[in-house]
Scaffold this motif. Sequence first.
Motif, mmCIF file in Angstrom:
data_model
loop_
_atom_site.group_PDB
_atom_site.id
_atom_site.type_symbol
_atom_site.label_atom_id
_atom_site.label_comp_id
_atom_site.label_asym_id
_atom_site.label_seq_id
_atom_site.Cartn_x
_atom_site.Cartn_y
_atom_site.Cartn_z
ATOM 1 N N MET A 151 0.855 -1.196 0.000
ATOM 2 C CA MET A 151 0.000 0.000 0.000
ATOM 3 C C MET A 151 0.886 1.238 0.000
ATOM 4 S SD MET A 151 -2.858 1.168 2.801
ATOM 5 C CE MET A 151 -3.732 2.707 2.585
ATOM 6 N N VAL A 152 0.635 2.173 -0.918
ATOM 7 C CA VAL A 152 1.438 3.386 -1.062
ATOM 8 C C VAL A 152 0.840 4.502 -0.210
ATOM 9 C CG1 VAL A 152 2.331 5.095 -2.680
ATOM 10 C CG2 VAL A 152 2.080 2.719 -3.397
ATOM 11 N N ALA A 153 1.693 5.181 0.576
ATOM 12 C CA ALA A 153 1.220 6.266 1.435
ATOM 13 C C ALA A 153 0.835 7.466 0.584
ATOM 14 C CB ALA A 153 2.302 6.648 2.428
ATOM 15 N N THR A 154 -0.268 8.113 0.962
ATOM 16 C CA THR A 154 -0.733 9.300 0.259
ATOM 17 C C THR A 154 0.079 10.503 0.698
ATOM 18 O OG1 THR A 154 -2.362 9.802 1.958
ATOM 19 C CG2 THR A 154 -3.048 8.306 0.192
ATOM 20 N N PRO A 155 0.096 11.585 -0.112
ATOM 21 C CA PRO A 155 0.832 12.799 0.281
ATOM 22 C C PRO A 155 0.364 13.376 1.605
ATOM 23 C CG PRO A 155 0.297 12.860 -2.048
ATOM 24 C CD PRO A 155 -0.413 11.662 -1.496
ATOM 25 N N GLY A 156 -0.923 13.265 1.922
ATOM 26 C CA GLY A 156 -1.431 13.794 3.183
ATOM 27 C C GLY A 156 -0.836 13.080 4.385
ATOM 28 N N ILE A 157 -0.726 11.749 4.263
ATOM 29 C CA ILE A 157 -0.141 10.974 5.370
ATOM 30 C C ILE A 157 1.327 11.330 5.558
ATOM 31 C CG2 ILE A 157 0.450 8.640 6.112
ATOM 32 C CD1 ILE A 157 -2.107 7.650 4.789
ATOM 33 N N MET A 158 2.044 11.493 4.445
ATOM 34 C CA MET A 158 3.465 11.853 4.529
ATOM 35 C C MET A 158 3.656 13.204 5.199
ATOM 36 S SD MET A 158 5.104 9.288 3.316
ATOM 37 C CE MET A 158 6.712 10.044 3.117
ATOM 38 N N ILE A 159 2.789 14.148 4.857
ATOM 39 C CA ILE A 159 2.888 15.471 5.487
ATOM 40 C C ILE A 159 2.615 15.376 6.980
ATOM 41 C CG2 ILE A 159 1.815 17.753 5.607
ATOM 42 C CD1 ILE A 159 1.328 17.520 2.570
ATOM 43 N N TRP A 160 1.597 14.586 7.321
ATOM 44 C CA TRP A 160 1.254 14.426 8.759
ATOM 45 C C TRP A 160 2.409 13.789 9.527
ATOM 46 C CZ3 TRP A 160 0.575 10.197 12.026
ATOM 47 C CH2 TRP A 160 -0.039 10.458 13.254
ATOM 48 N N ILE A 161 3.053 12.771 8.964
ATOM 49 C CA ILE A 161 4.205 12.129 9.607
ATOM 50 C C ILE A 161 5.351 13.127 9.767
ATOM 51 C CG2 ILE A 161 5.993 10.358 9.316
ATOM 52 C CD1 ILE A 161 3.867 8.608 7.957
ATOM 53 N N GLY A 162 5.567 13.929 8.732
ATOM 54 C CA GLY A 162 6.630 14.933 8.804
ATOM 55 C C GLY A 162 6.384 15.949 9.903
ATOM 56 N N LEU A 163 5.112 16.403 10.028
ATOM 57 C CA LEU A 163 4.773 17.348 11.087
ATOM 58 C C LEU A 163 4.967 16.746 12.473
ATOM 59 C CD1 LEU A 163 1.551 19.000 9.566
ATOM 60 C CD2 LEU A 163 3.796 20.072 9.917
ATOM 61 N N CYS A 164 4.571 15.484 12.621
ATOM 62 C CA CYS A 164 4.760 14.808 13.922
ATOM 63 C C CYS A 164 6.234 14.697 14.275
ATOM 64 C CB CYS A 164 4.116 13.422 13.877
ATOM 65 S SG CYS A 164 2.310 13.449 13.853
ATOM 66 N N ALA A 165 7.042 14.356 13.276
ATOM 67 C CA ALA A 165 8.484 14.244 13.520
ATOM 68 C C ALA A 165 9.072 15.594 13.915
ATOM 69 C CB ALA A 165 9.181 13.696 12.271
ATOM 70 N N ALA A 166 8.628 16.664 13.247
ATOM 71 C CA ALA A 166 9.128 18.003 13.563
ATOM 72 C C ALA A 166 8.748 18.406 14.977
ATOM 73 C CB ALA A 166 8.592 19.009 12.551
ATOM 74 N N VAL A 167 7.472 18.118 15.350
ATOM 75 C CA VAL A 167 7.022 18.436 16.715
ATOM 76 C C VAL A 167 7.834 17.659 17.740
ATOM 77 C CG1 VAL A 167 5.093 18.229 18.331
ATOM 78 C CG2 VAL A 167 4.700 19.088 16.006
ATOM 79 N N LEU A 168 8.115 16.383 17.436
ATOM 80 C CA LEU A 168 8.898 15.557 18.356
ATOM 81 C C LEU A 168 10.312 16.099 18.521
ATOM 82 C CD1 LEU A 168 8.919 12.998 20.076
ATOM 83 C CD2 LEU A 168 9.654 11.715 18.047
ATOM 84 N N VAL A 169 10.918 16.529 17.428
ATOM 85 C CA VAL A 169 12.275 17.104 17.498
ATOM 86 C C VAL A 169 12.269 18.366 18.342
ATOM 87 C CG1 VAL A 169 14.088 18.226 16.156
ATOM 88 C CG2 VAL A 169 13.066 16.088 15.337
#
Length: 356
Positions: free
Chosen positions: A1-19
Amino acid sequence: MVATPGIMIWIGLCAAVLVVLCTSILLGTILYLRVSNQRRAARRELHVGRWRPLFTEALLEYPTSMPELTAEEAVEVLPLWVYFNEFVAGDARVNLAQAGRLCGIDLHAKEALRHGSVRQRLMAIQAIGHLHDRDLRRSLRPLTRSTNPYISLAAAHALLRINPREALPLILPLIASRADWSPARVLALLREAGADVVTQPLVETIQRAEVAFQPLLMLYLEAAERRAAVQVIKEILLATDDQQVITTGIYQLGHLAHPDGLYVVRNHLDHPNWRVQLHAITAVGRLGTYKDVAMLAGKLASERYWVRYRAAQAIAKLPSVSSQALVALQGAQVDRFARDILAQVIDEMGLEAIAA
């Protein structure tokens, strides 16, 4: 299953918040530690600034009253009081001990001994030793058998300071068996106790000790009266064939530099073990006279390089052998090894050897 652009953006935001969160926590921790260290340093300066003048005044005049030392102050003031004691003697040390008793150093030391960290316990042990408190010495005796070498050696030192004659029978057997105790520190505390106190118990301990422990114990004879030290080494050397004991004994005889040990050292110049010969040659170089030149010259042709070299050095160190006599001795040698080794030592001394 290929991740959609929306999911990728959400993961990126979570990673940024965690950092950002981790960075904030790290910066907060660093800030907290810095502020804590600054507060600790300020408290230390406050307490030390209050008590240093009081201890300095006590050095000059026997104190009759002192402020009460609080538990908070004791953490910083106890090391300060121990530090003062390390550099004074005589009446000044008596005055400091009285100042310590008046302000309650003994009570805080006893508490730190029970519940403090290793560092605080070490300070407490040293403080008890400087106080010469005979009542507190009971708490030190079990500590001499601690598995921590710093704790056990500090307890032994404190007991010696309180009553060296009473403590030595307890401490000397431990000295023989505690390989984790620093020999330099053991020798220092024995010297502090004094040769008049240490000599007889140490000599008796060496005489009774197992052969395996005698070499280490003989090293501590530097703290004893020299004549008695030389005598017990002579007795041991005459009664043993253990090479470690013999080499240590000969080394000590040379190091003690007492003339009574010279004939014993001479007797080992022809020992079958060349390592024993090395120690005997070195000792004769320290203790010998012009009469020993002939015996040492006999070693210049040895098949062992280090025997030849030490013999040449020993001859050069004899106080009665001049530079001219050394050069003449080199010229008189028939053996090539003897001529070469003397030439090497003469060259090291900056003299001119006779060409082979």
